[in-house]
Design an enzyme around this catalytic site. Structure first.
Site, short mmCIF file in Angstrom:
data_model
loop_
_atom_site.label_atom_id
_atom_site.label_comp_id
_atom_site.label_asym_id
_atom_site.label_seq_id
_atom_site.Cartn_x
_atom_site.Cartn_y
_atom_site.Cartn_z
N TRP A 263 1.21 -0.74 0.16
CA TRP A 263 0.08 -0.28 0.46
C TRP A 263 1.24 0.86 -0.04
O TRP A 263 0.18 2.36 -0.68
CB TRP A 263 -1.14 0.59 1.07
CG TRP A 263 -2.03 -0.98 0.88
CD1 TRP A 263 -2.52 -2.15 1.84
CD2 TRP A 263 -2.55 -1.43 -0.26
NE1 TRP A 263 -3.02 -2.91 1.36
CE2 TRP A 263 -4.03 -2.66 0.57
CE3 TRP A 263 -3.21 -0.63 -1.37
CZ2 TRP A 263 -4.51 -3.22 -0.79
CZ3 TRP A 263 -4.41 -0.88 -2.27
CH2 TRP A 263 -5.10 -2.22 -1.92
N LYS B 99 -13.31 -2.41 5.85
CA LYS B 99 -11.73 -3.10 6.88
C LYS B 99 -12.90 -2.76 8.58
O LYS B 99 -13.19 -4.51 8.96
CB LYS B 99 -10.84 -3.04 7.17
CG LYS B 99 -9.62 -3.44 6.35
CD LYS B 99 -9.37 -2.83 4.60
CE LYS B 99 -8.43 -3.07 3.25
NZ LYS B 99 -8.12 -2.56 2.48
N ASP C 273 -2.35 6.38 6.87
CA ASP C 273 -3.29 5.96 5.97
C ASP C 273 -3.58 4.41 6.67
O ASP C 273 -2.91 3.88 7.57
CB ASP C 273 -2.15 4.97 4.74
CG ASP C 273 -3.91 3.69 4.09
OD1 ASP C 273 -4.74 3.59 4.77
OD2 ASP C 273 -3.14 3.27 3.17
C1 LIG Z 1 -6.85 -2.22 1.39
C2 LIG Z 1 -6.34 -0.75 2.15
C3 LIG Z 1 -5.45 -0.38 0.86
C4 LIG Z 1 -6.95 0.47 -1.02
O1 LIG Z 1 -8.45 -0.11 -0.17
P1 LIG Z 1 -9.22 0.47 -1.03
O2 LIG Z 1 -10.49 1.12 -0.49
O3 LIG Z 1 -9.45 -0.65 -1.74
O4 LIG Z 1 -8.54 1.26 -2.07
C5 LIG Z 1 -5.52 1.41 0.98
N1 LIG Z 1 -4.21 0.78 1.99
C6 LIG Z 1 -4.02 -0.10 3.30
C7 LIG Z 1 -3.75 -0.24 4.28
C8 LIG Z 1 -5.93 -1.13 3.00
O5 LIG Z 1 -5.63 -1.88 4.10
#
Ligand SMILES: *Cc1c(COP(=O)(O)O)cnc(C)c1O
Length: 364
Positions: free
Chosen positions: A102, A198, A174
């Protein structure tokens, strides 16, 4: 009703209680005579839903009025571009820490809009640890420093008490896979974002928490929809927001409050992860893949000695109702994602199955 223990990295398990409440309100919400899906986003009843969700999140994360809370679309992946377009506005330089896929995606996207320096990386050991982040690696002139706070694929995290000192440069985080799972002092950040699927609800809404002094600037090419200020000025109603996903996230916020808030979530997550890590540390067959001090509370990768055993374990697990345990292809083996919505029994039962599997494979 047959519900599995779903260890998916995302979308992932949601609290049953919340699913059932949404089911009850699905066809007609309160006295409105319609589903939340059928409502105008400009109606009083919907404005009340979105405002309540925002306030509940503000309460849960203790977010001061110096920050705007935005409900956006495009997933966390859209934020990779949005962060760069909105924040690379002074020196047009930013420092990124590379702790996994990511981070890499965020780096690749940001490179289109400025000078991106990767100041630390754990790629040399398949991202199985968090690299040291002393203050002197950061450029005092950078527009921001970027971190992935929980690495969903590799199972590492940077908890609040190990956030780096960036010499006053705004920190961007993030938080997609650990928002509302462990406490962070938001005042240490310039900006935090998280996709919902999540820990917060269904896919479709992405939350951004932006310090207000960072609003109002963006690169000239920035599409209107990708400007934080527009969404902040319009209170996330510039265009039609993902109304149902926001409503649902709002139900999850209420649930977290009812469960005792973030500190209760944190305690419960430490307990859940502890059950699995204790087993891994004492097992002669299973092995965790992450350096103990950097272990995530949310995503726990582990391996068996052979590919054949991994496959056998996953297959049998599935038959027992433990689903989506296959690890990411770059790590192999297994990964148990145990977000807020995973009940503690799910982890206990998984570990019981692992103990049994180990007993049955003693002679390997
Ligand atoms: C799942 C995830 C993403 C991507 O998320 P999307 O909503 O599918 O774009 C980005 N960063 C982290 C840490 C993630 O777990």
């Amino acid at each position: 009703m047959n519900r599995y223990f779903n260890f998916s990295a995302g979308p992932s398990m949601l609290p049953l209680e919340v699913l059932e409440q949404a089911q009850k309100e699905f066809v007609s919400y309160g006295q409105s005579g319609m589903s939340v899906m059928e409502m105008s986003h400009r109606s009083t009843v919907y404005e009340n839903i979105i405002n309540t969700a925002e306030q509940d999140l503000r309460d849960l994360m203790k977010i001061s009025d110096d920050y705007s809370i935005l409900f956006l679309q495009g997933g966390a992946s859209m934020q990779f571009a949005m962060v760069a377009l909105n924040l690379l506005v002074n020196s047009k330089k930013a420092d990124y820490v590379n702790t996994g896929q990511w981070s890499k995606k965020a780096i690749a996207e940001a490179k289109k809009y400025g000078q991106i320096n990767v100041v630390a990386s754990s790629e040399d050991k398949t991202f199985s640890y968090i690299p040291p982040l002393p203050a002197n690696i950061f450029d005092k002139d950078a527009d921001y420093v970027y971190l992935t706070l929980n690495n969903t694929i590799y199972g590492t995290h940077i908890p609040d008490d190990r956030l780096p000192n960036t010499n006053g440069v705004p920190l961007v985080g993030d938080m997609s896979s650990n928002i509302l799972a462990e406490p962070y002092n938001i005042s240490k950040f310039g900006l935090v974002f998280a996709g919902a699927q999540k820990n917060l609800g269904p896919a479709g809404v992405t939350i951004a928490i932006v310090r207000k002094d960072l609003l109002g600037k963006h690169q000239a090419i920035t599409p209107t929809m990708l400007q934080y200020s527009i969404h902040s000025d319009e209170k996330s109603l510039y265009n039609t927001p993902p109304t149902y996903a926001i409503y649902f996230a709002g139900l999850v916020f209420k649930w977290v409050k009812k469960m005792g808030g973030l500190s209760a979530m944190f305690e419960n997550n430490k307990k859940k992860a502890g059950i699995l890590y204790d087993f891994l540390d004492n097992s002669k067959l299973f092995k965790g893949t992450v350096v103990p001090k950097d272990r995530s509370l949310m995503n726990i990768p582990f391996i068996l000695p052979t590919e054949q055993l991994n496959a056998e374990f996953i297959k049998q697990a599935q038959d027992l109702g433990f689903v989506n345990l296959k690890g990411h292809r770059t790590v192999g083996g297994m990964r148990a994602s145990i977000y807020n919505g995973m009940p503690i029994e799910g982890v206990q039962k998984l570990v019981e199955y692992m103990e049994k599997f180990e007993r049955e494979h003693k002679n390997i």
